[in-house]
Write a protein that holds these residues in place. Structure first.
Motif, PDB file in Angstrom:
ATOM      1  N   TYR A 192       0.828  -1.209   0.000  1.00 35.11           N
ATOM      2  CA  TYR A 192       0.000   0.000   0.000  1.00 35.11           C
ATOM      3  C   TYR A 192       0.864   1.262   0.000  1.00 35.11           C
ATOM      4  CZ  TYR A 192      -3.013   3.532   2.324  1.00 35.11           C
ATOM      5  OH  TYR A 192      -3.685   4.665   2.681  1.00 35.11           O
ATOM      6  N   SER A 193       1.894   1.303   0.845  1.00 26.04           N
ATOM      7  CA  SER A 193       2.775   2.473   0.906  1.00 26.04           C
ATOM      8  C   SER A 193       3.535   2.654  -0.399  1.00 26.04           C
ATOM      9  CB  SER A 193       3.761   2.328   2.066  1.00 26.04           C
ATOM     10  OG  SER A 193       3.087   2.350   3.305  1.00 26.04           O
ATOM     11  N   SER A 194       3.969   1.555  -1.005  1.00 22.49           N
ATOM     12  CA  SER A 194       4.648   1.652  -2.299  1.00 22.49           C
ATOM     13  C   SER A 194       3.714   2.223  -3.350  1.00 22.49           C
ATOM     14  CB  SER A 194       5.166   0.278  -2.737  1.00 22.49           C
ATOM     15  OG  SER A 194       6.178  -0.175  -1.869  1.00 22.49           O
ATOM     16  N   ALA A 195       2.445   1.791  -3.334  1.00 25.91           N
ATOM     17  CA  ALA A 195       1.464   2.339  -4.276  1.00 25.91           C
ATOM     18  C   ALA A 195       1.265   3.838  -4.054  1.00 25.91           C
ATOM     19  CB  ALA A 195       0.131   1.599  -4.122  1.00 25.91           C
ATOM     20  N   GLN A 196       1.260   4.254  -2.801  1.00 25.51           N
ATOM     21  CA  GLN A 196       1.126   5.678  -2.489  1.00 25.51           C
ATOM     22  C   GLN A 196       2.274   6.479  -3.092  1.00 25.51           C
ATOM     23  OE1 GLN A 196       0.837   6.543   1.710  1.00 25.51           O
ATOM     24  NE2 GLN A 196       1.803   8.537   1.474  1.00 25.51           N
ATOM     25  N   PHE A 197       3.500   6.003  -2.929  1.00 29.03           N
ATOM     26  CA  PHE A 197       4.653   6.753  -3.432  1.00 29.03           C
ATOM     27  C   PHE A 197       4.733   6.695  -4.950  1.00 29.03           C
ATOM     28  CE2 PHE A 197       6.122   5.878   0.982  1.00 29.03           C
ATOM     29  CZ  PHE A 197       6.133   7.209   1.400  1.00 29.03           C
ATOM     30  N   PHE A 198       4.347   5.570  -5.560  1.00 29.73           N
ATOM     31  CA  PHE A 198       4.269   5.531  -7.021  1.00 29.73           C
ATOM     32  C   PHE A 198       3.222   6.533  -7.522  1.00 29.73           C
ATOM     33  CE2 PHE A 198       6.242   1.155  -7.113  1.00 29.73           C
ATOM     34  CZ  PHE A 198       7.329   1.535  -7.888  1.00 29.73           C
ATOM     35  N   GLY A 199       2.147   6.715  -6.741  1.00 29.57           N
ATOM     36  CA  GLY A 199       1.139   7.711  -7.105  1.00 29.57           C
ATOM     37  C   GLY A 199       1.702   9.123  -7.114  1.00 29.57           C
ATOM     38  N   ILE A 200       2.544   9.440  -6.128  1.00 30.03           N
ATOM     39  CA  ILE A 200       3.184  10.756  -6.096  1.00 30.03           C
ATOM     40  C   ILE A 200       4.036  10.958  -7.340  1.00 30.03           C
ATOM     41  CG2 ILE A 200       4.935  12.123  -4.885  1.00 30.03           C
ATOM     42  CD1 ILE A 200       3.856  10.860  -2.274  1.00 30.03           C
ATOM     43  N   PHE A 201       4.802   9.930  -7.708  1.00 28.38           N
ATOM     44  CA  PHE A 201       5.642  10.028  -8.906  1.00 28.38           C
ATOM     45  C   PHE A 201       4.788  10.192 -10.163  1.00 28.38           C
ATOM     46  CE2 PHE A 201       7.662   7.612 -12.427  1.00 28.38           C
ATOM     47  CZ  PHE A 201       8.686   8.518 -12.715  1.00 28.38           C
ATOM     48  N   ALA A 202       3.771   9.338 -10.302  1.00 25.33           N
ATOM     49  CA  ALA A 202       2.916   9.405 -11.491  1.00 25.33           C
ATOM     50  C   ALA A 202       2.173  10.732 -11.558  1.00 25.33           C
ATOM     51  CB  ALA A 202       1.915   8.247 -11.484  1.00 25.33           C
ATOM     52  N   GLY A 203       1.690  11.228 -10.408  1.00 26.76           N
ATOM     53  CA  GLY A 203       0.995  12.503 -10.400  1.00 26.76           C
ATOM     54  C   GLY A 203       1.891  13.652 -10.810  1.00 26.76           C
ATOM     55  N   GLY A 204       3.135  13.635 -10.335  1.00 25.39           N
ATOM     56  CA  GLY A 204       4.068  14.678 -10.752  1.00 25.39           C
ATOM     57  C   GLY A 204       4.316  14.660 -12.246  1.00 25.39           C
ATOM     58  N   MET A 205       4.517  13.465 -12.804  1.00 28.12           N
ATOM     59  CA  MET A 205       4.783  13.357 -14.238  1.00 28.12           C
ATOM     60  C   MET A 205       3.557  13.733 -15.074  1.00 28.12           C
ATOM     61  SD  MET A 205       7.910  12.592 -14.567  1.00 28.12           S
ATOM     62  CE  MET A 205       7.928  12.173 -16.303  1.00 28.12           C
ATOM     63  N   LEU A 206       2.391  13.178 -14.717  1.00 27.03           N
ATOM     64  CA  LEU A 206       1.170  13.489 -15.475  1.00 27.03           C
ATOM     65  C   LEU A 206       0.787  14.950 -15.329  1.00 27.03           C
ATOM     66  CD1 LEU A 206      -0.971  10.319 -14.648  1.00 27.03           C
ATOM     67  CD2 LEU A 206      -0.055  10.959 -16.901  1.00 27.03           C
ATOM     68  N   GLY A 207       0.921  15.486 -14.105  1.00 36.65           N
ATOM     69  CA  GLY A 207       0.599  16.893 -13.895  1.00 36.65           C
ATOM     70  C   GLY A 207       1.509  17.810 -14.682  1.00 36.65           C
ATOM     71  N   GLY A 208       2.809  17.487 -14.709  1.00 39.64           N
ATOM     72  CA  GLY A 208       3.745  18.295 -15.494  1.00 39.64           C
ATOM     73  C   GLY A 208       3.434  18.259 -16.975  1.00 39.64           C
ATOM     74  N   TRP A 209       3.139  17.070 -17.479  1.00 38.59           N
ATOM     75  CA  TRP A 209       2.777  16.942 -18.897  1.00 38.59           C
ATOM     76  C   TRP A 209       1.517  17.739 -19.208  1.00 38.59           C
ATOM     77  CZ3 TRP A 209      -1.804  14.543 -20.479  1.00 38.59           C
ATOM     78  CH2 TRP A 209      -1.978  14.460 -21.857  1.00 38.59           C
ATOM     79  N   ALA A 210       0.497  17.618 -18.367  1.00 38.47           N
ATOM     80  CA  ALA A 210      -0.769  18.310 -18.605  1.00 38.47           C
ATOM     81  C   ALA A 210      -0.610  19.821 -18.502  1.00 38.47           C
ATOM     82  CB  ALA A 210      -1.826  17.820 -17.605  1.00 38.47           C
ATOM     83  N   TYR A 211       0.228  20.273 -17.560  1.00 39.68           N
ATOM     84  CA  TYR A 211       0.458  21.716 -17.402  1.00 39.68           C
ATOM     85  C   TYR A 211       1.117  22.294 -18.658  1.00 39.68           C
ATOM     86  CZ  TYR A 211       1.864  26.061 -15.090  1.00 39.68           C
ATOM     87  OH  TYR A 211       2.033  27.376 -14.743  1.00 39.68           O
ATOM     88  N   GLY A 212       2.049  21.525 -19.227  1.00 35.12           N
ATOM     89  CA  GLY A 212       2.694  21.981 -20.453  1.00 35.12           C
ATOM     90  C   GLY A 212       1.748  21.980 -21.643  1.00 35.12           C
ATOM     91  N   ALA A 213       0.797  21.047 -21.657  1.00 36.71           N
ATOM     92  CA  ALA A 213      -0.117  20.920 -22.791  1.00 36.71           C
ATOM     93  C   ALA A 213      -1.289  21.889 -22.725  1.00 36.71           C
ATOM     94  CB  ALA A 213      -0.638  19.489 -22.873  1.00 36.71           C
ATOM     95  N   ASP A 214      -1.833  22.126 -21.512  1.00 37.35           N
ATOM     96  CA  ASP A 214      -3.070  22.917 -21.420  1.00 37.35           C
ATOM     97  C   ASP A 214      -3.120  23.782 -20.166  1.00 37.35           C
ATOM     98  OD1 ASP A 214      -5.585  23.778 -22.324  1.00 37.35           O
ATOM     99  OD2 ASP A 214      -6.636  22.204 -21.217  1.00 37.35           O
ATOM    100  N   GLY A 215      -1.992  24.067 -19.564  1.00 40.10           N
ATOM    101  CA  GLY A 215      -1.965  24.957 -18.417  1.00 40.10           C
ATOM    102  C   GLY A 215      -2.690  24.389 -17.203  1.00 40.10           C
ATOM    103  N   VAL A 216      -3.206  25.290 -16.381  1.00 36.08           N
ATOM    104  CA  VAL A 216      -3.873  24.912 -15.138  1.00 36.08           C
ATOM    105  C   VAL A 216      -5.054  23.972 -15.404  1.00 36.08           C
ATOM    106  CG1 VAL A 216      -5.293  25.805 -13.244  1.00 36.08           C
ATOM    107  CG2 VAL A 216      -3.135  26.918 -13.825  1.00 36.08           C
ATOM    108  N   SER A 217      -5.861  24.278 -16.398  1.00 34.40           N
ATOM    109  CA  SER A 217      -7.022  23.435 -16.701  1.00 34.40           C
ATOM    110  C   SER A 217      -6.606  22.015 -17.033  1.00 34.40           C
ATOM    111  CB  SER A 217      -7.822  24.028 -17.871  1.00 34.40           C
ATOM    112  OG  SER A 217      -8.433  25.235 -17.495  1.00 34.40           O
ATOM    113  N   GLY A 218      -5.515  21.862 -17.778  1.00 37.15           N
ATOM    114  CA  GLY A 218      -5.056  20.531 -18.152  1.00 37.15           C
ATOM    115  C   GLY A 218      -4.729  19.675 -16.948  1.00 37.15           C
ATOM    116  N   VAL A 219      -4.118  20.290 -15.931  1.00 37.96           N
ATOM    117  CA  VAL A 219      -3.763  19.547 -14.721  1.00 37.96           C
ATOM    118  C   VAL A 219      -5.017  18.989 -14.051  1.00 37.96           C
ATOM    119  CG1 VAL A 219      -2.784  19.729 -12.402  1.00 37.96           C
ATOM    120  CG2 VAL A 219      -1.651  20.863 -14.332  1.00 37.96           C
ATOM    121  N   PHE A 220      -6.039  19.817 -13.929  1.00 38.76           N
ATOM    122  CA  PHE A 220      -7.248  19.363 -13.228  1.00 38.76           C
ATOM    123  C   PHE A 220      -8.089  18.432 -14.091  1.00 38.76           C
ATOM    124  CE2 PHE A 220      -6.216  23.269 -10.807  1.00 38.76           C
ATOM    125  CZ  PHE A 220      -6.012  22.648  -9.583  1.00 38.76           C
ATOM    126  N   TRP A 221      -7.974  18.516 -15.427  1.00 41.08           N
ATOM    127  CA  TRP A 221      -8.643  17.510 -16.253  1.00 41.08           C
ATOM    128  C   TRP A 221      -7.984  16.141 -16.069  1.00 41.08           C
ATOM    129  CZ3 TRP A 221     -13.262  18.318 -17.206  1.00 41.08           C
ATOM    130  CH2 TRP A 221     -13.765  19.522 -17.716  1.00 41.08           C
TER     131      TRP A 221
END
Length: 458
Positions: free
Chosen positions: A340-369
């Protein structure tokens, strides 16, 4: 709990919390700092910097725990704190985003969480372990809230490099606490309620309910990490506040969200409404993400949505470990919590990567989509969950037993009304019991402790 157990719980909670405080303080301030001051900063690399420690933490936390059985608990914790401090210094001295990423990876490489829990188990009696774990859990939650308020305050005074430096000091401060305040255990034992057992991994990974909750914590922290890529710009753009004032938003938002969380958790646990509270919280997370993606120009709407988001986040953060504990095998709780803890930390990593990609593609709205998409999937996974059984966990020291005696004792305990499952591990000299607190009590089950452990004793 006796004085030694209290000292163990509070000193280890302090070490745990100082480390978590340092990790989370940069969340609300890093994006804008990186854009303005770090060479090579792009949305993707900013997301990687925020999430990198989660990747390293996920990879190393279980090996650290297993190594502590051989090397020693305190030695592994000290090594981890030193690695964490070195990573903080590397990040503080870096003028490029890649240096910060390297520092964050080192921070995560000092993965002492599982070792701290194992040392806590070494220092507490079985019947008091849940109390000491609760103390550690509460201080971790408090550290997270303080970090979101303190980060913007410190950023106004010493900047992000100063925060990384302060984080190194906090980590190093944990070493004398470890050796001067934390009691010395008589010996290091394997504790199936707090430590991962390699032989149990396939059992835990093959359980569909445990996988459901592992995905839940992955999704929850992916949304959190992604959100903090967009929130700094959102706060400044919508509320027109400077870096010194951001704490004025986080403080009331977190305080109110905590107050909202309490009755929800009471309903879930005491009134046995876990499934509707759980699904309702995931739905609320989805609503906040969708509205923030579609419309975020009103300060009132922003504050209300952030309050609702953190209220639902806090409910999930409190409920998911409880659900893991209820669903895990009686003698596999530590393994289930490790995954469970490993899944939590993988989530932090995945969220950072996906959020960064979305921010570059569509700004603030992209992150929340992106957050909305994660929440939609999670809602589908959560909607099919069965009503969880309301099992409590109880540990008993049963003394020296051979395998046949251990199996016989387990059968006797399972024959008691209200007992879901009992596993007596002769090597551990412990009975791991799951029971319904409305049908029996821990005090009643204490009759099977060491003095009455052998078959035929009354």
């Amino acid at each position: 709990m006796n004085s030694t157990e209290f000292r163990a719980a509070y000193s280890l909670a302090g070490i745990f919390s100082l480390r978590m405080l340092g990790l989370f303080m940069i969340y609300p301030v890093f994006t804008i700092f990186a854009q303005q001051h770090l060479v090579g900063a792009t949305p993707i690399t900013i997301g990687l910097a925020l999430g990198a420690y989660g990747l390293a933490q996920a990879v190393f936390q279980i090996p650290f725990g297993l190594a502590s059985d051989r090397v020693g608990r305190k030695k592994m914790i000290a090594i981890g704190l030193l690695i964490f401090a070195v990573g903080s210094v590397v990040a503080a001295l870096s003028d490029s985003i890649w240096g910060v990423i390297a520092g964050r990876l080192l921070q995560g490489g000092g993965a002492v969480s599982s070792v701290i829990l194992a040392l806590n188990a070494d220092l507490t009696l079985e019947e008091n372990r849940n109390k000491s774990m609760a103390i550690i859990g509460m201080t971790i939650g408090l550290a997270f809230a303080i970090a979101l308020v303190l980060g913007p305050l410190l950023n106004g005074w010493i900047g992000v490099p100063g925060i990384f430096g302060f984080t190194a000091v906090l980590a190093l401060a944990g070493v004398p606490v470890l050796y001067k305040v934390t009691p010395e255990p008589a010996a290091a034992y394997s504790h199936r309620d707090t430590q991962a057992v390699p032989a149990m991994f396939w059992t835990v990974l093959g359980d569909p309910e445990l996988r459901r909750f592992d995905f839940g914590i992955f999704a929850l922290h992916a949304m959190l990490a992604a959100s903090f890529i967009a929130l700094p710009e959102l706060l400044r753009g919508t509320l027109d506040i400077g870096e010194r004032q951001e704490w004025m938003v986080y403080l009331p938002v977190l305080a109110v969200s905590f107050v909202v969380m309490i009755p929800a958790v009471i309903l879930a646990e005491a009134k046995r409404l876990m499934k509707p509270v759980f699904i309702g919280s995931v739905a609320l997370l989805l609503v906040t993400q969708v509205v923030l993606a579609a419309y975020h120009n009103s300060w009132l709407e922003l504050v209300v949505l952030l309050t609702l988001f953190f209220a639902a986040f806090n409910v999930m953060e409190a409920s998911l470990p409880s659900l893991i504990s209820k669903a895990a095998p009686a003698d596999g709780k530590g393994t289930a919590m490790g995954v469970y803890s490993s899944a939590q930390f993988f989530g932090i990593f995945a969220g950072g990567m996906l959020g960064g990609w979305a921010y570059g593609a569509d700004g603030v709205s992209g992150v929340f989509w992106v957050g909305s998409a994660i929440a939609v999937v999670w809602l589908g996974v959560a909607a099919t969950m069965p009503q969880p059984r309301f099992a409590r966990t109880h540990l008993l020291a049963v003394g020296a037993l051979d395998d046949d005696e251990a199996n016989a004792l387990a059968r006797r305990i399972e024959a008691e009304a209200g007992v879901f499952e009992a596993s007596v591990v002769s090597a551990d000299r412990v009975a791991y019991i799951k029971f319904d607190g409305k049908l029996t009590s821990a005090d009643h089950l204490d009759q099977f402790a060491a003095a009455q452990a052998h078959a035929g004793e009354s």
